[in-house]
Design a protein around this motif. Sequence first.
Motif, PDB file in Angstrom:
ATOM      1  N   ASP A 184       0.860  -1.181   0.000  1.00  0.00           N
ATOM      2  CA  ASP A 184       0.000   0.000   0.000  1.00  0.00           C
ATOM      3  C   ASP A 184       0.900   1.236   0.000  1.00  0.00           C
ATOM      4  O   ASP A 184       1.895   1.295   0.715  1.00  0.00           O
ATOM      5  N   LYS A 185       0.532   2.251  -0.794  1.00  0.00           N
ATOM      6  CA  LYS A 185       1.354   3.451  -0.912  1.00  0.00           C
ATOM      7  C   LYS A 185       1.523   4.150   0.436  1.00  0.00           C
ATOM      8  O   LYS A 185       2.602   4.643   0.779  1.00  0.00           O
ATOM      9  N   LYS A 186       0.467   4.190   1.253  1.00  0.00           N
ATOM     10  CA  LYS A 186       0.531   4.840   2.563  1.00  0.00           C
ATOM     11  C   LYS A 186       1.489   4.090   3.489  1.00  0.00           C
ATOM     12  O   LYS A 186       2.229   4.701   4.271  1.00  0.00           O
ATOM     13  N   GLU A 187       1.466   2.758   3.419  1.00  0.00           N
ATOM     14  CA  GLU A 187       2.372   1.956   4.252  1.00  0.00           C
ATOM     15  C   GLU A 187       3.821   2.244   3.892  1.00  0.00           C
ATOM     16  O   GLU A 187       4.679   2.398   4.773  1.00  0.00           O
ATOM     17  N   LEU A 188       4.109   2.336   2.588  1.00  0.00           N
ATOM     18  CA  LEU A 188       5.473   2.596   2.140  1.00  0.00           C
ATOM     19  C   LEU A 188       5.934   3.986   2.574  1.00  0.00           C
ATOM     20  O   LEU A 188       7.062   4.164   3.042  1.00  0.00           O
ATOM     21  N   LEU A 242      -0.528  -4.220  10.099  1.00  0.00           N
ATOM     22  CA  LEU A 242       0.716  -3.569   9.690  1.00  0.00           C
ATOM     23  C   LEU A 242       0.633  -2.051   9.787  1.00  0.00           C
ATOM     24  O   LEU A 242       1.549  -1.391  10.272  1.00  0.00           O
ATOM     25  N   MET A 243      -0.490  -1.459   9.345  1.00  0.00           N
ATOM     26  CA  MET A 243      -0.629   0.001   9.342  1.00  0.00           C
ATOM     27  C   MET A 243      -0.595   0.551  10.761  1.00  0.00           C
ATOM     28  O   MET A 243       0.058   1.559  11.041  1.00  0.00           O
ATOM     29  N   THR A 244      -1.296  -0.121  11.677  1.00  0.00           N
ATOM     30  CA  THR A 244      -1.312   0.319  13.077  1.00  0.00           C
ATOM     31  C   THR A 244       0.075   0.177  13.692  1.00  0.00           C
ATOM     32  O   THR A 244       0.535   1.059  14.436  1.00  0.00           O
ATOM     33  N   LEU A 250       6.150   4.741  14.476  1.00  0.00           N
ATOM     34  CA  LEU A 250       6.528   6.091  14.064  1.00  0.00           C
ATOM     35  C   LEU A 250       6.363   7.068  15.224  1.00  0.00           C
ATOM     36  O   LEU A 250       7.195   7.944  15.447  1.00  0.00           O
ATOM     37  N   GLU A 251       5.290   6.915  15.988  1.00  0.00           N
ATOM     38  CA  GLU A 251       5.070   7.772  17.161  1.00  0.00           C
ATOM     39  C   GLU A 251       6.172   7.541  18.201  1.00  0.00           C
ATOM     40  O   GLU A 251       6.652   8.495  18.828  1.00  0.00           O
ATOM     41  N   MET A 252       6.576   6.277  18.387  1.00  0.00           N
ATOM     42  CA  MET A 252       7.664   5.972  19.320  1.00  0.00           C
ATOM     43  C   MET A 252       8.973   6.602  18.855  1.00  0.00           C
ATOM     44  O   MET A 252       9.752   7.124  19.662  1.00  0.00           O
ATOM     45  N   ALA A 253       9.205   6.583  17.530  1.00  0.00           N
ATOM     46  CA  ALA A 253      10.425   7.178  16.980  1.00  0.00           C
ATOM     47  C   ALA A 253      10.429   8.687  17.192  1.00  0.00           C
ATOM     48  O   ALA A 253      11.450   9.286  17.542  1.00  0.00           O
ATOM     49  N   ASN A 254       9.255   9.333  16.992  1.00  0.00           N
ATOM     50  CA  ASN A 254       9.136  10.776  17.204  1.00  0.00           C
ATOM     51  C   ASN A 254       9.393  11.153  18.655  1.00  0.00           C
ATOM     52  O   ASN A 254       9.921  12.235  18.958  1.00  0.00           O
ATOM     53  N   ASN A 255       9.006  10.244  19.562  1.00  0.00           N
ATOM     54  CA  ASN A 255       9.192  10.494  21.001  1.00  0.00           C
ATOM     55  C   ASN A 255      10.514   9.927  21.538  1.00  0.00           C
ATOM     56  O   ASN A 255      10.758   9.966  22.736  1.00  0.00           O
ATOM     57  N   HIS A 256      11.324   9.384  20.625  1.00  0.00           N
ATOM     58  CA  HIS A 256      12.625   8.762  20.986  1.00  0.00           C
ATOM     59  C   HIS A 256      12.440   7.709  22.075  1.00  0.00           C
ATOM     60  O   HIS A 256      13.236   7.603  23.015  1.00  0.00           O
ATOM     61  N   SER A 257      11.384   6.895  21.930  1.00  0.00           N
ATOM     62  CA  SER A 257      11.106   5.883  22.945  1.00  0.00           C
ATOM     63  C   SER A 257      11.260   4.447  22.447  1.00  0.00           C
ATOM     64  O   SER A 257      10.829   3.518  23.103  1.00  0.00           O
ATOM     65  N   ILE A 258      11.886   4.276  21.261  1.00  0.00           N
ATOM     66  CA  ILE A 258      12.139   2.927  20.773  1.00  0.00           C
ATOM     67  C   ILE A 258      13.368   2.382  21.486  1.00  0.00           C
ATOM     68  O   ILE A 258      14.437   3.007  21.465  1.00  0.00           O
ATOM     69  N   PRO A 259      13.242   1.225  22.174  1.00  0.00           N
ATOM     70  CA  PRO A 259      14.387   0.685  22.914  1.00  0.00           C
ATOM     71  C   PRO A 259      15.523   0.295  21.975  1.00  0.00           C
ATOM     72  O   PRO A 259      15.283  -0.219  20.898  1.00  0.00           O
TER      73      PRO A 259
END
Length: 260
Positions: A184-188, A242-244, A250-259
Amino acid sequence: MPIAHKSAISVGMLYIPVSLYKTTRDTGISFNQLCKGEDGQHQRIKYQKICPSCNKEIKSSDIIKGYEYEKGKYVTISNDELERIKTKKDKTIHIIYFTKLSEIDPILFDKDYYLAPEAGGEKAYELLRQALLSTKKAAIAKTVLGSKEELVVLYPTKNSIIAKMIFFQEEIQPVPNISKVQLDKKELEMAKSLISNMTETFNHDEFVDEYQAKLREAIQTKINGQEIVTAGNEQQTTAIDLMTALQQTLEMANNHSIPS
């Protein structure tokens, strides 16, 4: 640092005597194999080389190389005989041509060695290193190490030349059958945003072997006569679409919370 191998770089009439040094060392903790022992005395297991015909332990000096050409039939070959079949070219790292390092598929890369000039070869070595740096090229070469011909890439760094052994094509396994799927284009676009948000300049110094530190701590705990405590498990990931999953990551990456 011990020398792994002595050779020379050769191209045309240019001859540069060099020594090869390993670029890496094993820093992992190694364990010995012990007998359980009913009396609690843990004795280290010993391995013996036994000849089934002589029925006795064989010393290393009594062992020779043999090739099984038929079941149970061997032809022996000595180190001296192996040396006889090597040409003068085989005993050098002879350059075939030059290319861009980026044109070599990384899957071909095997082990690396530092190349250091021997006495008398310093100027020619530095000339080759600077010429490779200036032209942004690497050298494709061949040599024989032991009983195997090696395909070699020589590439320059700011201080030395690295000899990177690469696999021959016949040594590379074919790619497993991977079926293509429609995206899906949005997923990519979301996946690309995730990569963009998590892109940093690579800093090798910031990475350490954390598991080795935990392993050393566990060993010390046992030495102190204490029990090793079970590590806390990370929260189990719930199966989501997958989309969720992309959105939440992406939200975790924006908040720098990915372990890490």
